[in-house]
Design a protein around this motif. Structure first.
Motif, PDB file in Angstrom:
ATOM      1  N   VAL C 200      22.463   6.592  28.982  1.00 45.82           N
ATOM      2  CA  VAL C 200      22.159   5.885  30.232  1.00 45.82           C
ATOM      3  C   VAL C 200      21.284   4.676  29.913  1.00 45.82           C
ATOM      4  CG1 VAL C 200      20.807   6.133  32.354  1.00 45.82           C
ATOM      5  CG2 VAL C 200      22.401   7.946  31.652  1.00 45.82           C
ATOM      6  N   SER C 201      21.407   3.623  30.678  1.00 45.02           N
ATOM      7  CA  SER C 201      20.564   2.462  30.422  1.00 45.02           C
ATOM      8  C   SER C 201      19.373   2.410  31.376  1.00 45.02           C
ATOM      9  CB  SER C 201      21.398   1.182  30.511  1.00 45.02           C
ATOM     10  OG  SER C 201      21.980   1.105  31.790  1.00 45.02           O
ATOM     11  N   LYS C 202      18.751   3.551  31.563  1.00 47.80           N
ATOM     12  CA  LYS C 202      17.517   3.607  32.349  1.00 47.80           C
ATOM     13  C   LYS C 202      16.473   4.386  31.545  1.00 47.80           C
ATOM     14  CE  LYS C 202      19.344   2.841  36.880  1.00 47.80           C
ATOM     15  NZ  LYS C 202      19.275   3.118  38.315  1.00 47.80           N
ATOM     16  N   PRO C 203      15.199   4.073  31.746  1.00 49.00           N
ATOM     17  CA  PRO C 203      14.160   4.791  30.991  1.00 49.00           C
ATOM     18  C   PRO C 203      14.163   6.291  31.290  1.00 49.00           C
ATOM     19  CG  PRO C 203      13.241   2.844  32.051  1.00 49.00           C
ATOM     20  CD  PRO C 203      14.630   3.034  32.608  1.00 49.00           C
ATOM     21  N   VAL C 204      13.685   7.049  30.317  1.00 47.19           N
ATOM     22  CA  VAL C 204      13.630   8.501  30.448  1.00 47.19           C
ATOM     23  C   VAL C 204      12.201   8.975  30.192  1.00 47.19           C
ATOM     24  CG1 VAL C 204      14.455  10.701  29.510  1.00 47.19           C
ATOM     25  CG2 VAL C 204      16.005   8.734  29.625  1.00 47.19           C
ATOM     26  N   ILE C 205      11.663   9.743  31.126  1.00 40.75           N
ATOM     27  CA  ILE C 205      10.388  10.426  30.888  1.00 40.75           C
ATOM     28  C   ILE C 205      10.735  11.774  30.270  1.00 40.75           C
ATOM     29  CG2 ILE C 205       8.412  11.567  31.970  1.00 40.75           C
ATOM     30  CD1 ILE C 205       8.365   9.345  34.065  1.00 40.75           C
ATOM     31  N   LEU C 206      10.229  12.020  29.070  1.00 42.98           N
ATOM     32  CA  LEU C 206      10.539  13.263  28.357  1.00 42.98           C
ATOM     33  C   LEU C 206       9.277  14.102  28.259  1.00 42.98           C
ATOM     34  CD1 LEU C 206      12.462  14.973  26.501  1.00 42.98           C
ATOM     35  CD2 LEU C 206      11.565  13.624  24.590  1.00 42.98           C
ATOM     36  N   LYS C 207       9.325  15.307  28.809  1.00 40.76           N
ATOM     37  CA  LYS C 207       8.157  16.192  28.732  1.00 40.76           C
ATOM     38  C   LYS C 207       8.255  17.107  27.516  1.00 40.76           C
ATOM     39  CE  LYS C 207       6.605  16.520  33.458  1.00 40.76           C
ATOM     40  NZ  LYS C 207       6.168  17.545  34.444  1.00 40.76           N
ATOM     41  N   ASN C 208       7.112  17.431  26.949  1.00 43.95           N
ATOM     42  CA  ASN C 208       7.114  18.355  25.798  1.00 43.95           C
ATOM     43  C   ASN C 208       7.362  19.785  26.257  1.00 43.95           C
ATOM     44  OD1 ASN C 208       4.333  18.316  26.958  1.00 43.95           O
ATOM     45  ND2 ASN C 208       3.991  19.913  25.427  1.00 43.95           N
ATOM     46  N   GLY C 209       8.125  20.536  25.490  1.00 46.76           N
ATOM     47  CA  GLY C 209       8.276  21.967  25.734  1.00 46.76           C
ATOM     48  C   GLY C 209       6.945  22.655  25.506  1.00 46.76           C
ATOM     49  N   ILE C 210       6.688  23.747  26.212  1.00 45.43           N
ATOM     50  CA  ILE C 210       5.340  24.329  26.155  1.00 45.43           C
ATOM     51  C   ILE C 210       5.028  25.002  24.822  1.00 45.43           C
ATOM     52  CG2 ILE C 210       4.965  24.602  28.627  1.00 45.43           C
ATOM     53  CD1 ILE C 210       5.764  27.530  28.301  1.00 45.43           C
ATOM     54  N   SER C 211       6.018  25.175  23.980  1.00 42.15           N
ATOM     55  CA  SER C 211       5.671  25.676  22.648  1.00 42.15           C
ATOM     56  C   SER C 211       6.218  24.765  21.555  1.00 42.15           C
ATOM     57  CB  SER C 211       6.188  27.100  22.450  1.00 42.15           C
ATOM     58  OG  SER C 211       7.594  27.117  22.467  1.00 42.15           O
ATOM     59  N   ALA C 212       6.537  23.552  21.926  1.00 42.90           N
ATOM     60  CA  ALA C 212       7.030  22.596  20.928  1.00 42.90           C
ATOM     61  C   ALA C 212       5.874  22.046  20.113  1.00 42.90           C
ATOM     62  CB  ALA C 212       7.755  21.456  21.634  1.00 42.90           C
ATOM     63  N   THR C 213       6.139  21.728  18.865  1.00 48.37           N
ATOM     64  CA  THR C 213       5.157  21.004  18.070  1.00 48.37           C
ATOM     65  C   THR C 213       5.299  19.510  18.390  1.00 48.37           C
ATOM     66  OG1 THR C 213       6.704  20.638  16.261  1.00 48.37           O
ATOM     67  CG2 THR C 213       5.381  22.646  16.176  1.00 48.37           C
ATOM     68  N   ILE C 214       4.327  18.746  17.982  1.00 52.15           N
ATOM     69  CA  ILE C 214       4.381  17.301  18.194  1.00 52.15           C
ATOM     70  C   ILE C 214       5.599  16.726  17.460  1.00 52.15           C
ATOM     71  CG2 ILE C 214       3.202  15.125  17.615  1.00 52.15           C
ATOM     72  CD1 ILE C 214       1.951  16.612  20.004  1.00 52.15           C
ATOM     73  N   SER C 215       5.903  17.257  16.305  1.00 53.39           N
ATOM     74  CA  SER C 215       7.044  16.768  15.539  1.00 53.39           C
ATOM     75  C   SER C 215       8.361  17.073  16.265  1.00 53.39           C
ATOM     76  CB  SER C 215       7.016  17.402  14.143  1.00 53.39           C
ATOM     77  OG  SER C 215       8.145  17.017  13.412  1.00 53.39           O
ATOM     78  N   GLU C 216       8.475  18.263  16.830  1.00 55.74           N
ATOM     79  CA  GLU C 216       9.687  18.608  17.594  1.00 55.74           C
ATOM     80  C   GLU C 216       9.817  17.743  18.843  1.00 55.74           C
ATOM     81  OE1 GLU C 216       9.921  23.364  16.369  1.00 55.74           O
ATOM     82  OE2 GLU C 216       8.904  22.723  18.205  1.00 55.74           O
ATOM     83  N   PHE C 217       8.678  17.448  19.456  1.00 52.41           N
ATOM     84  CA  PHE C 217       8.664  16.579  20.645  1.00 52.41           C
ATOM     85  C   PHE C 217       9.241  15.212  20.271  1.00 52.41           C
ATOM     86  CE2 PHE C 217       5.441  14.736  23.999  1.00 52.41           C
ATOM     87  CZ  PHE C 217       6.466  14.574  24.916  1.00 52.41           C
ATOM     88  N   LEU C 218       8.791  14.693  19.147  1.00 49.02           N
ATOM     89  CA  LEU C 218       9.290  13.377  18.726  1.00 49.02           C
ATOM     90  C   LEU C 218      10.752  13.449  18.276  1.00 49.02           C
ATOM     91  CD1 LEU C 218       6.057  12.014  17.031  1.00 49.02           C
ATOM     92  CD2 LEU C 218       7.082  11.290  19.197  1.00 49.02           C
ATOM     93  N   MET C 219      11.173  14.590  17.759  1.00 47.06           N
ATOM     94  CA  MET C 219      12.588  14.749  17.412  1.00 47.06           C
ATOM     95  C   MET C 219      13.456  14.755  18.671  1.00 47.06           C
ATOM     96  SD  MET C 219      13.177  14.524  14.308  1.00 47.06           S
ATOM     97  CE  MET C 219      14.882  15.064  14.148  1.00 47.06           C
ATOM     98  N   ALA C 220      12.926  15.284  19.760  1.00 49.76           N
ATOM     99  CA  ALA C 220      13.677  15.267  21.024  1.00 49.76           C
ATOM    100  C   ALA C 220      13.826  13.824  21.511  1.00 49.76           C
ATOM    101  CB  ALA C 220      12.971  16.132  22.066  1.00 49.76           C
ATOM    102  N   ALA C 221      12.751  13.048  21.354  1.00 53.78           N
ATOM    103  CA  ALA C 221      12.847  11.620  21.695  1.00 53.78           C
ATOM    104  C   ALA C 221      13.883  10.940  20.804  1.00 53.78           C
ATOM    105  CB  ALA C 221      11.480  10.953  21.532  1.00 53.78           C
TER     106      ALA C 221
END
Lengths: 337, 337, 337, 337
Positions: C200-221
């Motif tokens: 999609v060509s619109k911005p996305v707000i991505l929330k961290n999973g409650i047990s995700a690591t910071i590295s996994e959060f950035l991998m989701a991005a």
């Protein structure tokens, strides 16, 4: 030890790190990649202070290679350690069961429970004279009076007896009365206490702290061993997690993981893990199936009236049936009971 | 206390519970629903043993209503406690900063750091003579020799001095040399030590255990207070979580949560939470913005050479600039600094 | 990539590993220590399968050196990304506030809240038409009807509007009505959804999973970015820990840690972290003090009547006062608001 | 539902709460203590919004009494559910083993593994055509081509086949090819996916999220069941904790806890819990000893070459020996295998 340089590190940064390594009398091996440089440090790295490198320009992080524990490590002692107390062996082919009430409350109760668990097959009698309670207003244990009762239990039943020691000032006293000392989960990193029980010539049951890693648990054993006492029995009692429905989570992987990394005997406390008498049997079966060398179980002849931990104590009847059921599981994994 | 009966409970089960409540001299209020019955217990429930009810037929679970801590509770002491030591106030309008090296290493270093942090505005000087180290092979602290140096720092700089005490046997000795005693995270549930510092007439900085709940943290304070020492300063240093990229997670909610539940001063240790000097400033700003009464910061004039915690220590220069930057944040939340 | 050989590894084991590295066209650098050998692998390690080495005889473990994310990494994009939607900038000097009710419940409520938060200074309006509820029996959201209301809010108030998308089948539909899509914590590793919003060509707000690591959060991005959509706004909403007194723990270290590792904007959701309206202000202050680029706050004109999350929603009045108080904190850390 | 009033609540606060309860057509029972008042709410509390009470003046907190799940609850369905697919029963007396590779990679591999695990005694064949990978740059699965291979495996070997479904858009397609659908840990709260598989008339293996509570896990099953599909098989694969030495912690208490609360079959995935082939056997033994109804094991004929999860896959030889060893454990707990 491996030093990983950051993407921004330049040749001078790498050079400075290498010089510091060499000036400590160690060797540096360099792997230079497109983005990052890795420096392997070879030699006695215990001479180095990690902090020295962590703050140097260009250093991203330090990766430890060697395990921090030595005497507790299976690497340096491949065969299982078997600890023997008055003919009772822990860590051998036979599963060893320690059972008894949470706290020493009265002589009458104590003897009644001791006789019962002995009849069911327990070889070690557990009971606490000093109690670590979350509230200062709760029953704190009977102290030396309780220790004397324990000694009497041993004399009259022949059971090996163990009890918790919480205070460095009591180590000598406790060691006078019982066969095995226990260091509880809350004191796993009470380093002065660890050193003190390390000076005693009696075995120590060491419980894992509820948020300790396996490596930290073994480092606590290392503390005791570094003072000369090599008879450490590791007791896994679960860890604290996000799950509200149990007192602690019982990570069964801890057993093969400990067994892979240490030669010390590993027993399991299903009572403190589960926190609920209904789940003791399933936990005990699983522990033995996973390779534990024994169990430490709370048993009470009248759990409803117990001064503490009533919810997680088995009745003497239930303990007797548990012992019968565990025999088949032990046999299924080629252990005796 | 609330007793929730299970779906399978029958009238006799409910009756038995009510009788047990009454026989203890308490009152029972019954809420009978379609599926479950709830029994509210009114009176001094500390007389009851939870275990008595938890194992009764038909009982599903017990819900505690009252907080287990009393003297630490804001319910019984609505106003903030302000602790004063030699003119330095903790818990008042002004933000109080304690700073200094992780460990006492030499007199020269100690004085150099002390003079520097004093000039930057710190009012309390922190430094450990006894060090809880994960490895028995690491530097364990200078002991009494270090305490003497601390005393000298106080005499020459006028700074209030604090240090950690780890062993019940050293409490008296430590109290002789310093103004404030510190109980570290690993000893938060070393109940004998808590009782011992509870008998001293000097303030105690109590750190939270890395897997303690807020309620357990306050119960540890209650232990100290129950022995007569009401001058407890709570120091939040973060908790252990699943995140590998930080030493500890710094749950900023702990600050308003503690403030809501207790009247005791709350300070924050950004150094042990972050474990990395790069994140100290952000953590310190956040702590003050969230309502902390002060900070406990590790500062070293040469962190690369520090015997321990070098990675998380600020240089004296960086500490000076931190102090300047924090002033604006303190002002933004109506605090002085 | 670093391959750490075990203590038991022999020369043949090392040789086999080196041959496998070379046969993949990469280079191997060897650091041979007294106890263990370390092999640094240099070249494009993404060609290798970790499993290939992990099971080889003598291999103890593999240590990754490079971060797994590229497009999200600050290493490859040192400057902060600023995302702009209809004149509203996220990630720049100014703190950006998104506010609004948890769920869209009725047009009347929606407009009343929107007008109020706009007046208080919010620039983005948040409200969910699709609700991830723990129970299938709870209100699941108004769906497209709600999306239409949101569009109307935008047309009449000029506020930028955002909403959650939960199902790959709805991505196109949602993108038709709103300016910013939100991926919730429970879907942080719903990889098909991530790929879909990546198109999609619109911005996305991505929330961290409650047990995700910071590295996994950035991998989701990275998942979103790898499909071509580089406008990802990271929203930290806390993590699940052992603490029962809060909905989630709010690790304030996540903010400087994210900022150090990524160029993407980082905002904080104090409502879902705290789970309690009483702690929103302290959390919001701390978030801004720690370096967050904005907030996502739940606001309701009548929280008691809210279909969901009433406990953690601020009233419009309280939100207005929060906005005033935050201005000083923003100024204290050199940000505008 | 129980409403606990705060210490500061006055008579008017209590009155207001009671009136709100009554106006919703429910009954209020009051327990008035010295310090706090407890209000038991009786009737259909699902009509109430928790938020309505949580924010009222004087209310301290709400305690839920009833479990949030109904169809999954053993309370309403005391007997074990046995799910049958083509003659294979899950949840009955016999232990059911599902085995196969992590991912479908090629037809040749697939058939070789399938034939081997069948010979060893597996009744269900597992293999993923869609792979949830942490990195967008990793192998994402073969998609429909893989599903076709799975179907062929079933036709030629007679094994029941199962595979993961990740996207609502693929549910119908996947259900066309396989006997059992699997919802992975990362999608445990992908509610749209849960609803979609709830509409299919094939059994669903549901894995727990790595930070889900047991109650949330059962609520996810409830989602599926609430759409009409009652054939849910719960698969426990461990949880994320602070321990770095394992992929996940395997809380063995989850098994008896699930069994106590639900009638649904419970199987265990030792591969994802341990993350290391060395610990699969100990974990599998423990799972069966603790009462699991079956296992889901990753097996590969050449794990070193596996596209994913090679480290945690058993070789076909090792799986064969595992199956033999498990028979004795199953017998020890009165189960067949």
């Amino acid at each position: 030890m491996i030093i990983v340089m950051g993407k921004e590190a330049d040749a001078n940064n790498v050079k400075a790190v290498i010089e510091k390594i060499k000036s400590a009398g160690l060797k540096a091996f360099i792997s230079e990649g497109e983005f990052v440089t890795i420096i392997g440090v070879v030699g006695d790295v215990t001479k180095l202070k990690k902090g020295e490198f962590e703050r140097m320009d260009g250093v991203d992080r330090i990766v430890a290679v060697m395990k921090p524990y030595k005497q507790a490590s299976r690497d340096f002692h491949p065969k299982n350690s078997v600890i023997e107390v008055d003919g009772v062996k822990i860590g051998g082919e036979k599963i060893t069961i320690a059972a008894g009430p949470c706290a020493i409350e009265s002589e009458e109760f104590l003897f009644s429970i001791a006789e019962s668990v002995k009849k069911s097959g327990a070889e070690i009698f557990r009971a606490s004279a000093y109690k670590p309670r979350s509230s200062p207003y709760d029953f704190q244990g009977m102290g030396e009076k309780g220790l004397k009762m324990l000694k009497k239990v041993k004399e009259e039943t022949g059971l090996v007896v163990e009890t918790e020691v919480m205070d460095t000032r009591n180590v000598e006293l406790v060691a006078k009365y019982v066969d095995i000392l226990r260091v509880g989960a809350r004191n796993m990193q009470n380093f002065d206490l660890l050193k003190e029980v390390g000076k005693v010539s009696k075995p120590v049951i060491l419980k894992n702290g509820i948020s300790a890693t396996i490596s930290e648990f073994l480092m606590a054993a290392e503390y005791i061993m570094s003072e000369g006492n090599h008879e450490v029995i590791l007791c896994y009692r679960g860890i604290r997690t996000h799950e509200p429905a149990v007192r602690n989570s019982m990570d069964i992987l801890a057993i093969p993981l400990l067994k892979a990394n240490t030669h010390l005997p590993v027993i399991v406390d299903p009572s403190h893990a589960a926190g609920n008498f209904r789940f003791i049997e399933a936990t005990s079966r699983a522990a033995i199936a996973a390779g534990a060398d024994g169990l430490l179980v709370e048993v009470h002849c009248n759990p409803e009236k117990a001064m503490c931990d009533g919810k997680q104590s088995l009745t003497t009847q239930k303990f007797d049936s548990l012992m019968k059921n565990l025999k088949a599981v032990a046999a299924a994994v080629d252990r005796k009971m």
